[in-house]
Structure formats: structure tokens, C-alpha cells
Design an enzyme around this catalytic site. Structure first.
Site, mmCIF file in Angstrom:
data_model
loop_
_atom_site.group_PDB
_atom_site.id
_atom_site.type_symbol
_atom_site.label_atom_id
_atom_site.label_comp_id
_atom_site.label_asym_id
_atom_site.label_seq_id
_atom_site.Cartn_x
_atom_site.Cartn_y
_atom_site.Cartn_z
ATOM 1 N N ARG A 13 63.909 -22.841 -6.427
ATOM 2 C CA ARG A 13 64.399 -22.017 -7.534
ATOM 3 C C ARG A 13 63.950 -22.544 -8.900
ATOM 4 O O ARG A 13 64.044 -21.851 -9.904
ATOM 5 C CB ARG A 13 65.943 -21.923 -7.488
ATOM 6 N N LYS A 20 62.159 -30.991 -7.984
ATOM 7 C CA LYS A 20 63.317 -30.727 -8.846
ATOM 8 C C LYS A 20 63.963 -31.982 -9.414
ATOM 9 O O LYS A 20 64.232 -32.059 -10.617
ATOM 10 C CB LYS A 20 64.366 -29.916 -8.065
ATOM 11 N N GLY A 76 68.569 -27.892 5.612
ATOM 12 C CA GLY A 76 69.917 -27.754 5.091
ATOM 13 C C GLY A 76 70.643 -29.069 4.848
ATOM 14 O O GLY A 76 70.214 -30.137 5.307
ATOM 15 N N THR A 77 71.744 -28.967 4.120
ATOM 16 C CA THR A 77 72.475 -30.171 3.686
ATOM 17 C C THR A 77 73.083 -30.939 4.865
ATOM 18 O O THR A 77 73.161 -32.160 4.839
ATOM 19 C CB THR A 77 73.566 -29.806 2.659
ATOM 20 N N GLU A 151 79.657 -20.181 1.249
ATOM 21 C CA GLU A 151 78.620 -20.075 0.214
ATOM 22 C C GLU A 151 78.772 -18.729 -0.493
ATOM 23 O O GLU A 151 79.091 -17.715 0.130
ATOM 24 C CB GLU A 151 77.232 -20.199 0.835
ATOM 25 N N ARG A 327 53.514 -44.482 -36.761
ATOM 26 C CA ARG A 327 53.028 -44.580 -35.383
ATOM 27 C C ARG A 327 53.341 -45.961 -34.803
ATOM 28 O O ARG A 327 53.749 -46.858 -35.536
ATOM 29 C CB ARG A 327 51.542 -44.240 -35.357
ATOM 30 N N SER A 399 44.881 -44.936 -57.087
ATOM 31 C CA SER A 399 44.838 -43.745 -56.235
ATOM 32 C C SER A 399 43.435 -43.515 -55.675
ATOM 33 O O SER A 399 42.442 -43.878 -56.292
ATOM 34 C CB SER A 399 45.239 -42.510 -57.045
ATOM 35 N N ARG A 434 33.789 -47.354 -58.688
ATOM 36 C CA ARG A 434 33.365 -45.961 -58.894
ATOM 37 C C ARG A 434 32.184 -45.894 -59.861
ATOM 38 O O ARG A 434 32.012 -46.772 -60.713
ATOM 39 C CB ARG A 434 34.541 -45.130 -59.382
HETATM 40 C C1 UD1 Z 1 75.227 -26.815 -2.261
HETATM 41 C C2 UD1 Z 1 76.445 -26.503 -1.380
HETATM 42 C C3 UD1 Z 1 77.434 -25.660 -2.203
HETATM 43 C C4 UD1 Z 1 77.823 -26.412 -3.454
HETATM 44 C C5 UD1 Z 1 76.588 -26.820 -4.258
HETATM 45 C C6 UD1 Z 1 77.007 -27.747 -5.374
HETATM 46 C C7 UD1 Z 1 75.745 -26.327 0.963
HETATM 47 C C8 UD1 Z 1 75.371 -25.427 2.053
HETATM 48 N N1 UD1 Z 1 76.017 -25.762 -0.208
HETATM 49 O O1 UD1 Z 1 74.624 -25.586 -2.566
HETATM 50 O O2 UD1 Z 1 78.584 -25.378 -1.433
HETATM 51 O O3 UD1 Z 1 78.664 -25.614 -4.255
HETATM 52 O O4 UD1 Z 1 75.642 -27.532 -3.438
HETATM 53 O O5 UD1 Z 1 75.966 -27.950 -6.277
HETATM 54 O O6 UD1 Z 1 75.802 -27.529 1.158
HETATM 55 N N2 UD1 Z 1 69.169 -30.872 0.272
HETATM 56 C C9 UD1 Z 1 68.613 -31.701 1.213
HETATM 57 N N3 UD1 Z 1 68.061 -31.155 2.330
HETATM 58 C C10 UD1 Z 1 68.070 -29.813 2.562
HETATM 59 C C11 UD1 Z 1 68.650 -28.976 1.612
HETATM 60 C C12 UD1 Z 1 69.206 -29.544 0.479
HETATM 61 O O7 UD1 Z 1 68.598 -32.921 1.041
HETATM 62 O O8 UD1 Z 1 67.552 -29.409 3.602
HETATM 63 C C13 UD1 Z 1 69.723 -31.478 -0.958
HETATM 64 C C14 UD1 Z 1 69.085 -30.894 -2.205
HETATM 65 O O9 UD1 Z 1 67.983 -31.688 -2.595
HETATM 66 C C15 UD1 Z 1 70.230 -30.929 -3.199
HETATM 67 C C16 UD1 Z 1 71.478 -30.860 -2.345
HETATM 68 O O10 UD1 Z 1 71.085 -31.165 -1.039
HETATM 69 O O11 UD1 Z 1 70.245 -32.120 -3.963
HETATM 70 C C17 UD1 Z 1 72.087 -29.464 -2.377
HETATM 71 O O12 UD1 Z 1 71.150 -28.524 -1.922
HETATM 72 P P1 UD1 Z 1 70.936 -27.129 -2.641
HETATM 73 O O13 UD1 Z 1 69.906 -26.381 -1.884
HETATM 74 O O14 UD1 Z 1 70.741 -27.335 -4.066
HETATM 75 O O15 UD1 Z 1 72.349 -26.464 -2.339
HETATM 76 P P2 UD1 Z 1 73.163 -25.442 -3.205
HETATM 77 O O16 UD1 Z 1 72.689 -24.086 -2.923
HETATM 78 O O17 UD1 Z 1 73.196 -25.883 -4.601
HETATM 79 CA CA CA Z 2 72.163 -27.344 -5.848
#
Ligand code: UD1
Ligand code: CA
Length: 451
Positions: A13, A20, A76-77, A151, A327, A399, A434
Site C-alpha cells: 500500500r 515500508k 500473514g501476521t 478485520e 556548509r 569589497s 586593481r
Molecule cells: C494488522 C492487524 C489489525 C491491526 C493492525 C494494527 C492482522 C490480520 N491485522 O493489520 O487487526 O488493527 O495490524 O496496525 O493481524 N507482516 C508480516 N508478515 C506478513 C504480513 C504482515 O510480518 O505476512 C507484518 C507487517 O510487516 C506489519 C505487521 O505485520 O509490520 C502488520 O501487517 P499489516 O499487513 O500492516 O497488517 P494490517 O492490515 O495493518
Molecule cells: Ca499495518
């Protein structure tokens, strides 16, 4: 306690070629804020989960006192935490998001205290956002107990309400439940937030605590949130300096890095940038449009509009600008005057010396009480190398003088205006180079008659 920082997301995003967490807020990448906050808690270990394809992030993190853990695919997280599980050695784990940089140490200490006091198994740090957002919503039952996190994209109810900051405290045996999390079919990712429902169903104590606001808990997913985070941090920094006795004419227009220090009764006009390792003394006035980076400005210094100062030192009582450029490696003595359109580079200038208009002073050593006339230029570069100009105490430079370096002007000497100085000037002498002036009387009339 172990800390796990999730930073393996692709950050799509942001629409950027730069990962990021390497985007900067003031002088530091986002991830640094999170790591430094984690380090301030002195945990047993800090694990940062990173995607192996984000080589810039890995390179950046290599010098830090943290352990890098790979999540091979951004699934995913929950999957990110699953990758970290084998390296977690302690019973208590603090989970931080790599994109949530503004969190304060005190908030985390408070969160830890509540987690321990209330003997929680899983705790969520929550908050109430005041804007349209993409956080997870924390849902509670009629008794007020946390039931689950949904979410926002999967949620049909109102966006406003308690949100998940992505910061959690969890016991090791509860964290093991990430293995049971099922893939979210819509997104094709494993959501860590699903651990809440699973833990509750197994009888673990789960709750959420709203201990801070979005100005600390903002997650940065896009450029709009990056700008908002910068503004939140700016507001925090400026407020702290106002509490310490600094005046801002327009607090919302200045950008002051958290590493900067400012003395009491200093006045800062709008659109001023103070960056890096900068210290401003007491009773200074900094006018509009000035940028100062990695510099020391002593007490009672006046810096007029649109001045740029980089890696330099300005001693007490001096006046700089408007439109001056110091500088790197310049030292300006006490009560000096560096005026309109003067550029100083790698030069040391003694106390009470004045260069008030339109000069270039490069690679020079200038003594005390020197007067540098308007338009004086040090010719420090011969096309290959830089050379030094030395001007001793009490010299008067007329000058429009060019000083062709290497050259030295001895103590108390005078240089006539418009001179090109190619040889050393002895002490207390007058140098003048001069061409003598010639007046041809009647010349103009003759020219007009010809026409
Ligand atoms: C996530 C949470 C959301 C919360 C928000 C807070 C989930 C599913 N959602 O959403 O509930 O309100 O954070 O800011 O957990 N990351 C990984 N590996 C991955 C995906 C993400 O390490 O496969 C890391 C990202 O780098 C980031 C964090 O996890 O630092 C959160 O991921 P992001 O995709 O930003 O989740 P949000 O949509 O913000
Ligand atoms: Ca996030």
C-alpha cells in the site's frame, strides 16, 4: 520476556520500491523507532521477522542488536509469528508491529504491569481511532468481555469503536495456538487476530486495554498514514519544547527531529526545520524558512530568514542570514555577522568578524575582528585541488576582493577594494591590485556627436 517485531509484510500500500519499514520519519527509518522502544524495555531477546526478499531491510538490520528471523512467504501476521516460534525462549512475549513506530515506552510498561497484575494469558493493546481506517475491530459481548477481532474489511458494523493496535502480550503456551489458525479465505493469509477466538474457546484469560491513542498507535500502511505519523511525532516534540520554555509562532509548521535540543526562551518562527544531531542554545531567534542540520548553535544567536546551516558550529551572540549558507565544518566565532547571501564552507572564523554581504569563504582560517567586504571571494579551487586562505586578526578586506588560494593576509593588513590577491600580504600593509583609473574628458560627448 522476548519481543517479536513483525516486519515481513510487503508494504504494497506504500506503492514504493523502498521497503515500508525503511521509510523515514524525520531522521530514522520507521523500524528504528520500534526497535529502540523494544530495547528500552531490556527484554531477553528481540526477534525481527523479515521477508528474505527484502534484502535492504536485512542489510539495514545487520548492524542492530536484534535477531533476524525469516518468514519465507508473506502469508500473514499469524504465519510471521509461526516463523518466530522456534526462537522464542521465554514465557512472556511482547508482539510489536514493525509499522507502528510512535509507541512510547511508558505505555508498554503500563501494559506489562496490567498484564501481570490481572494475570492475563493474552492481552491486546487497543485504542479508539478518530478517522476512517483499516485496523481490526475488537468485538465484545454484552458483558463487555472480548470475543474476537474482525478485520475492518470483513466487518459490516460501524468502523468507529475499539481497534486493535497490533501490539500484544501473550504467554508462550497461548502463542503456540498460532499453529491452529486457519487461512482467511478472502485474503489468503493467516491472521494473528484469529488467535483471540481460539484462546478464549480454550478457556484462556484474554482482554484488551485501551491505554493510548492513535497518536501513539498509528500503523503506517500508506503515504497518508506516513504523513500523519510524522505530524503526530512533530506535535509531540514541539509540545515537549514548549513545556521547556521555547516559543513557537506557528507550532504546526515547524519540523523538529526528536534528537534536537533547544534552550529556554528561544523563539522559533514558522517553517523552520531542525534536524539530526542539532543543539540550539538559549535566547536564540530563528526566523522563517531556516533549516539547520547536525549543528551547534550557542546562546543568543539570531538566525534570519531562509538560512541553511549544516554540520557547523555558531558561537554565542552571532547573527546569521538572511539567506546565508553555512556548509559542513564551519565554525563561526562569538558575535560575528554572516549576512545576506554569504556562503561559508569548511572555514573557521574568529570572534567579532563580519562578512555581511555576498561572499564565498571556503577552506579558510579567518581571525578575530576581521572585516570582509561585500562580494569577497576565496578562490579555493584550481580545478584539481582545494587550497587554504588564511586571514589574520584585524584585517580589512575591501569589497569585491578575490583571494587566490593558497594565500595569507597578515595581521592588521588592508586590501583595497576590487583587488585580486595572488601573493601573501605582509602584516600591517596595504595591498592593492586593481588597474589605476583613467578618466578621458569629453569622451561621452564625442560619442554622442558621432551618432
Ligand atoms: C494488522 C492487524 C489489525 C491491526 C493492525 C494494527 C492482522 C490480520 N491485522 O493489520 O487487526 O488493527 O495490524 O496496525 O493481524 N507482516 C508480516 N508478515 C506478513 C504480513 C504482515 O510480518 O505476512 C507484518 C507487517 O510487516 C506489519 C505487521 O505485520 O509490520 C502488520 O501487517 P499489516 O499487513 O500492516 O497488517 P494490517 O492490515 O495493518
Ligand atoms: Ca499495518
Amino acid at each position: 520476556m522476548d519481543v517479536v517485531i513483525l516486519a515481513a509484510g510487503m508494504g504494497t500500500r506504500m506503492k514504493s520500491t523502498l521497503p515500508k519499514v525503511l521509510h523515514r520519519i524525520f531522521d530514522k527509518p520507521i523500524i528504528d523507532y520500534v526497535i529502540e522502544c523494544a530495547q528500552s524495555l531490556k527484554p531477553a531477546s528481540i526477534l525481527v521477522v523479515v521477508n528474505p526478499s527484502l534484502t535492504e531491510v536485512i542489510q539495514y538490520l545487520n548492524s542492530k542488536a536484534i535477531k533476524i528471523v525469516f518468514q519465507n512467504e508473506p502469508k500473514g501476521t499469524a504465519n510471521a509469528l509461526y516463523s518466530a516460534l522456534p526462537y522464542i525462549k521465554n514465557e512472556k512475549i511482547l508482539i510489536l508491529n514493525g509499522d507502528t513506530p510512535l509507541i512510547k515506552k511508558d505505555t508498554l510498561l503500563n501494559f506489562l504491569k496490567i498484564f501481570d497484575e490481572k494475570a492475563q494469558d493474552l492481552a491486546i493493546l487497543s485504542f479508539y481511532p478518530v478517522r476512517e481506517h483499516s485496523y481490526g475491530r475488537i468485538l465484545r459481548n454484552s458483558k463487555g468481555d472480548v470475543e474476537k477481532i474482525v478485520e475492518i474489511t470483513d466487518y459490516t458494523g460501524s468502523e468507529s469503536g475499539e481497534a486493535n493496535s497490533g501490539v500484544y502480550l501473550v504467554k508462550k503456551e497461548v502463542l503456540e495456538l498460532v499453529k491452529e489458525i486457519k487461512i482467511n479465505p478472502r485474503k489468503g493469509e493467516f491472521y494473528l487476530t484469529d488467535i483471540v477466538e481460539i484462546a478464549i474457546s480454550k478457556g484462556y484469560k484474554v482482554d484488551a486495554y485501551a491505554l493510548a491513542q492513535e497518536d501513539e498507535l498509528i500503523g503506517i500502511n500508506n503515504r497518508e498514514e506516513l504523513a500523519l505519523a510524522m505530524k503526530y511525532l512533530r506535535d509531540r516534540v514541539v509540545k515537549e519544547w514548549m513545556n521547556e520554555g521555547v516559543t513557537f509562532y506557528d507550532p504546526g509548521s515547524v519540523w523538529i527531529s526528536p534528537s534536537v535540543k533547544i534552550g529556554q526562551d528561544t523563539i522559533i518562527y514558522p517553517d523552520v526545520f531542525l534536524e539530526g544531531d542539532t543543539t540550539i542554545g538559549r535566547n536564540c531567534v530563528i526566523y522563517q524558512g531556516t533549516r539547520i542540520r547536525d549543528s551547534i548553535i550557542e546562546d543568543n544567536v539570531l538566525i534570519k530568514d531562509c538560512t541553511v546551516i549544516e554540520s557547523s558550529h555558531v558561537k554565542a551572540g552571532s547573527k546569521i542570514g538572511p539567506f546565508a549558507h553555512l556548509r559542513p565544518e564551519s565554525v563561526i566565532g562569538k558575535e560575528c555577522r554572516i549576512g545576506n547571501f554569504v556562503e561559508v564552507k569548511k572555514s573557521v572564523i574568529g570572534d567579532r568578524t563580519k562578512a555581511a554581504h555576498l561572499s564565498y569563504l571556503g577552506d579558510s582560517e579567518i581571525g578575530e575582528n576581521v572585516n570582509i567586504g561585500a562580494g569577497t571571494i576565496t578562490c579555493n579551487y584550481d580545478g584539481k585541488r582545494k587550497h587554504k586562505t588564511i586571514i589574520e586578526d584585524n584585517v580589512f578586506i575591501g569589497s569585491d576582493t578575490q583571494l587566490v588560494a593558497p594565500v595569507k593576509v597578515g595581521k592588521g593588513a588592508y586590501i583595497g577594494a576590487g583587488s585580486t590577491i595572488t601573493k601573501n600580504v605582509p602584516e600591517d600593509s596595504l595591498a592593492i591590485s586593481r588597474t589605476p583609473q583613467r578618466n578621458i574628458e569629453g569622451w561621452a560627448n564625442k560619442k554622442r556627436e558621432k551618432k
